[in-house]
Enzyme design. Structure first.
Site, PDB file in Angstrom:
ATOM      1  N   GLU A 255       0.875  -1.199   0.099  1.00 42.18           N
ATOM      2  CA  GLU A 255       0.109  -0.078  -0.006  1.00 42.18           C
ATOM      3  C   GLU A 255       0.945   1.164  -0.121  1.00 42.18           C
ATOM      4  O   GLU A 255       1.979   1.111   0.658  1.00 42.18           O
ATOM      5  CB  GLU A 255      -0.907   0.119   1.443  1.00 42.18           C
ATOM      6  CG  GLU A 255      -1.866   1.142   1.524  1.00 42.18           C
ATOM      7  CD  GLU A 255      -2.559   1.206   2.740  1.00 42.18           C
ATOM      8  OE1 GLU A 255      -3.543   1.576   2.923  1.00 42.18           O
ATOM      9  OE2 GLU A 255      -1.815   0.618   3.752  1.00 42.18           O
ATOM     10  N   LYS A 316      -9.713   0.270  -2.202  1.00 38.13           N
ATOM     11  CA  LYS A 316      -9.980  -0.206  -0.694  1.00 38.13           C
ATOM     12  C   LYS A 316     -11.312   0.050  -0.105  1.00 38.13           C
ATOM     13  O   LYS A 316     -11.890   1.251  -0.492  1.00 38.13           O
ATOM     14  CB  LYS A 316      -8.806   0.441   0.155  1.00 38.13           C
ATOM     15  CG  LYS A 316      -8.988  -0.034   1.651  1.00 38.13           C
ATOM     16  CD  LYS A 316      -7.637   1.060   2.287  1.00 38.13           C
ATOM     17  CE  LYS A 316      -7.764   0.430   3.877  1.00 38.13           C
ATOM     18  NZ  LYS A 316      -6.579   1.201   4.383  1.00 38.13           N
ATOM     19  N   CYS A 366      -4.327  -3.559   3.970  1.00 41.35           N
ATOM     20  CA  CYS A 366      -4.075  -2.767   5.438  1.00 41.35           C
ATOM     21  C   CYS A 366      -5.045  -3.099   6.482  1.00 41.35           C
ATOM     22  O   CYS A 366      -5.285  -4.065   6.729  1.00 41.35           O
ATOM     23  CB  CYS A 366      -3.733  -1.471   5.070  1.00 41.35           C
ATOM     24  SG  CYS A 366      -2.946  -0.873   6.594  1.00 41.35           S
TER      25      CYS A 366
END
Length: 517
Positions: A255, A316, A366
């Protein structure tokens, strides 16, 4: 008064024991002991005392667990978040106190713990499930249960063990015939998790390029971060050419490895393309992309083909509040202008990952790895491998990255898939389907991990059941509370008070931090 203070201290110690069970430590067995302490404190208490003890226990757990949230912004983020989590734990322990004297109390209390974690996973602001007990169990007796009922079943088993220990302590005469229970517990180590590569194998490379410096402003040198990942990929390509490293089929970058939008910056695109061509494999590139429809940023992973360039993307879905987004920005600005550091990122909606070489890769970026449903949806999209691109540079050398790696290990077992963790600054890791870490990097060092991993399409029971185990356990716990309240009202209407152990939870009326009766 002295007894009340002692119980408050004991509650904080109990929560602290659960914290100490979390990585980077490997003392997973401390968690049941922490729950045993909680069980002793809650037995026979009024609901308000149960709430008070739970808040103190929760603070002992959450304050040290979440210290990383204040690494660069101070107490303004850390302590309010820890207090909020502790209060929500207190809501659960308040109900646990209600059922603490019912027959089978350890079972009902453990079920309510599952319900409490379920609540914390959705509210407020989309939930914050970071302190799930399963995430402190990446090894030990309980981990294989993740393949049967996911993280909720692991948390239930740990809580049930602890509350049962507390019950045995009060009923020591029954302890001898029940001494066989640890043997039954040992059966949990039976390898429920399949590891055979039913779809073949894939050679994966995880690139950790590192960042110029830790902290909130690490991305002030965005080009340096991109160059670091390009350079480390080129070094790997040279090692492949020299015959000292295997040729990867796919490459995972972290990321934020390119916070320069490659769709708007030709130079960034050229650098990524150069790396993909040299390594001769598709690269999943973590990038910040500004959408032309609204001119707002997305936290995106771009699939970069060595011949065709960018061919797919994943945005995301579960954004981090107070980081990538800022709920109630104007309100929280009253307390600190730090809120203006939070972004205006927009969430994605599509859970499908990438077809990369021989693999179908689920992408969970994440913060997303902490959410059961987010990971499950990406796996159900047909994945046979899970990738976790992450950026932990904003949290320095704290325990955050180890806590997140533990989540990845639990997810590997939960879904029976190998997991590749690629972090900008560490810890990057290769995780097998049974949760074992076979390779890992250090923190804030450039590195590359290359490994052959099994591709597994077979779904575990946890993947198939989805959220049903959690919902059923929560519902059963709430039914027990309803029963306990009904018994209490019945006794009150009769104008009598039950004897100790009668099942109303009113044997003691004070002694809790929330006050006397």
């Amino acid at each position: 008064m002295r007894g009340t203070l002692l119980r408050i201290v004991l509650a904080a110690v109990g929560g602290g024991l659960v914290f100490l069970s979390f990585p980077p430590r490997t003392a997973w067995w401390l968690a049941p002991i922490g729950f045993a302490v909680l069980g002793v404190l809650l037995h026979g208490r009024r609901m308000r005392a149960g709430f008070g003890f739970g808040v103190v226990w929760g603070l002992g757990f959450m304050v040290p667990l979440l210290r990383w949230t204040g690494e660069f912004v101070g107490l303004v983020a850390w302590l309010p978040l820890a207090l909020l989590c502790a209060v929500m734990i207190g809501l659960g322990t308040m109900l646990m106190a209600r059922v603490s004297t019912l027959p089978g109390a350890p079972l009902w209390m453990a079920l309510l713990w599952v319900g409490d974690e379920c609540l914390r996973g959705v509210v407020p602001f989309g939930g914050f499930p970071w302190g799930k007990i399963a995430f402190g169990q990446p090894e030990g007796w309980y981990l294989p249960l993740a393949s049967l009922g996911g993280a909720p079943l692991v948390g239930f088993a740990v809580a049930l063990t602890g509350f049962s220990l507390a019950w045995l302590g009060r009923n020591w005469k029954l302890a001898l015939p029940l001494a066989v229970l640890p043997l039954a517990g040992a059966l949990v180590t039976v390898p429920f998790v399949g590891t055979a590569p039913d779809r073949g194998t894939v050679v994966v490379a995880a690139i950790q390029g590192n960042v110029p410096r830790a902290g909130l402003d690490f991305n002030a040198q965005r080009r340096a971060v991109l160059d670091n990942h390009v350079d480390r990929t080129l070094e790997l390509a040279q090692a492949v050419a020299d015959g000292t490293q295997r040729q990867p089929d796919i490459v995972i970058w972290p990321e934020n490895s390119s916070d320069i939008d490659p769709f708007r910056n030709a130079d960034a695109a050229a650098q990524i393309d150069r790396a993909a061509k040299r390594i001769k494999a598709p690269i999943a590139v973590g990038a910040v992309v500004v959408d032309r429809s609204d001119n707002l940023p997305r936290n995106t992973v771009v699939l970069w083909d060595p011949e065709k360039g960018p061919v797919d993307s994943y945005t995301k879905r579960q954004l981090q509040p107070f980081g990538e987004t800022m709920p109630m920005r104007s309100f929280f600005r009253i307390f600190s202008e730090t809120v203006d550091r939070a972004g205006t990122f927009q969430p994605g909606t599509d859970p499908e990952g990438f077809a990369m070489g021989p693999a179908k890769v689920a992408i969970d970026t994440c913060y997303e790895v902490a959410f059961d449903g987010v990971v499950r949806d990406s796996v159900l999209a047909g994945a046979d491998l899970i990738a976790i691109p992450t950026n932990n540079a904003t949290f320095g050398f704290t325990e955050m990255t180890y806590q997140q790696l533990a989540m990845s290990r639990v997810r590997a077992v939960e879904h029976g898939k190998a997991v590749v963790v690629a972090a900008t600054s560490g810890v990057s890791a290769i995780v097998q389907p049974d949760g074992a870490v076979t390779a890992r990097t250090g923190m804030f060092t450039p590195d590359a991990l290359v490994a052959e991993l099994p591709l597994r399409g077979e779904a575990t029971l946890a993947t198939r059941f989805g959220a049903w185990p959690e919902w059923v356990m929560t519902a059963l716990g709430l039914l027990a509370v309803a029963f306990g309240l009904t018994v209490q009202r019945t006794v009150q209407r009769r104008g009598s008070r039950p004897a100790p152990g009668a099942g109303t939870g009113e044997e003691e009326t004070d002694g809790g931090p929330a006050g006397a009766a």
